[in-house]
Design an enzyme around this catalytic site. Sequence first.
Site, PDB file in Angstrom:
ATOM      1  N   SER A  11     -53.363 -40.864  32.190  1.00 25.79           N
ATOM      2  CA  SER A  11     -53.931 -41.272  33.476  1.00 25.79           C
ATOM      3  C   SER A  11     -55.449 -41.422  33.395  1.00 25.79           C
ATOM      4  O   SER A  11     -56.060 -41.913  34.322  1.00 25.79           O
ATOM      5  CB  SER A  11     -53.604 -40.210  34.523  1.00 25.79           C
ATOM      6  N   CYS A  73     -49.560 -37.606  28.414  1.00 25.24           N
ATOM      7  CA  CYS A  73     -49.694 -37.170  29.803  1.00 25.24           C
ATOM      8  C   CYS A  73     -48.384 -36.487  30.193  1.00 25.24           C
ATOM      9  O   CYS A  73     -47.315 -37.116  30.137  1.00 25.24           O
ATOM     10  CB  CYS A  73     -49.941 -38.416  30.663  1.00 25.24           C
ATOM     11  N   CYS A 186     -51.154 -29.904  31.222  1.00 25.83           N
ATOM     12  CA  CYS A 186     -51.761 -31.192  31.560  1.00 25.83           C
ATOM     13  C   CYS A 186     -52.794 -31.455  30.474  1.00 25.83           C
ATOM     14  O   CYS A 186     -53.525 -30.541  30.080  1.00 25.83           O
ATOM     15  CB  CYS A 186     -52.426 -31.111  32.931  1.00 25.83           C
ATOM     16  N   HIS A 188     -55.541 -32.910  30.401  1.00 26.00           N
ATOM     17  CA  HIS A 188     -56.967 -32.739  30.747  1.00 26.00           C
ATOM     18  C   HIS A 188     -57.411 -31.280  30.562  1.00 26.00           C
ATOM     19  O   HIS A 188     -58.601 -31.003  30.424  1.00 26.00           O
ATOM     20  CB  HIS A 188     -57.218 -33.116  32.213  1.00 26.00           C
TER      21      HIS A 188
HETATM   22  N1  DGL Z   1     -53.381 -35.695  32.053  1.00 28.17           N
HETATM   23  C1  DGL Z   1     -52.252 -35.732  32.876  1.00 28.17           C
HETATM   24  C2  DGL Z   1     -51.161 -34.756  32.467  1.00 28.17           C
HETATM   25  O1  DGL Z   1     -51.063 -34.410  31.311  1.00 28.17           O
HETATM   26  C3  DGL Z   1     -52.328 -35.889  34.357  1.00 28.17           C
HETATM   27  C4  DGL Z   1     -53.595 -35.788  35.099  1.00 28.17           C
HETATM   28  C5  DGL Z   1     -53.513 -36.525  36.411  1.00 28.17           C
HETATM   29  O2  DGL Z   1     -53.760 -37.718  36.373  1.00 28.17           O
HETATM   30  O3  DGL Z   1     -53.172 -35.925  37.431  1.00 28.17           O
HETATM   31  O4  DGL Z   1     -50.360 -34.356  33.250  1.00 28.17           O
END
Ligand code: DGL
Length: 259
Positions: A11, A73, A186, A188
């Site tokens: 994302s 993701c 996640c 991030h």
């Molecule tokens: N990086 C994403 C994940 O692994 C999602 C972050 C997002 O866009 O809410 O779930």
Amino acid sequence: MNNNPIGIFDSGLGGISVLREMKKILPCENYIYMGDSKNAPYGTKLTSEVYELSKHWVEYFLERNAKAIVIACNTATSAAAARLRKLYTDIPIIGLEPALKPAATKYADTGKKILVLATELTLREDKFQHLLHQYSDKAEILLLPAPGIVELVEADKADSEEMLSYIENLLSPYIVKNISGVVLGCTHFPFAKWAIKKVLGENVEFFDGAEGAAREVLHQLKLHDTLSSSTTPGTIELLNSSDDPDKIDLSQRLLNTVE
Ligand code: DGL
């Protein structure tokens, strides 16, 4: 086909934490990374919206002749991976899922507590609920969405005081609970590890799906006989759907951060 690229998308910039692991395990492969920052966050969207976005990026990578696609993701994996694999059967599609299995296996019957941080969508989807059901009698598992980490990483604030105060507010009720393991559900979130450690303590153990996903890519490339034959470092094309020109520079900096 061997030197065709591996397509990776997220994302936004979180999937760079997966690309970083892939580079360690498969340094001679060529990569195209697409950060969909224009549509971030995915974690608060409907499953159907995340599915359509994911399908779009899979089709993009097919046009770019990718030999494998990594959904870097957790959110998009839970919303779209199974359906996309049925639709595109000729190419391996590798996804990410919260590393609850290794955490719960390690802490089984120890009385230790595990905190799973992920997006709202990941936590409510069947895929995660099924995983949770498998392990919920083995360890005490707590769930917590942390959308602020995604926003701060996207805003180039992964290392900021704002990150620390967000994590302090989010996790202060968990200090007394004595958390032993944190599942970074996640992509991030690895960029906020430093702040999580500061709040929950140096001894907290992290479980991150990135390395497992990178190993799965290696396995799939072997299986499809598409491993690169090159012995020199491959190329990395960093792309972003947003108009913000700083996103590429930020992507490069995140890729260079060492754990
Ligand atoms: N990086 C994403 C994940 O692994 C999602 C972050 C997002 O866009 O809410 O779930």
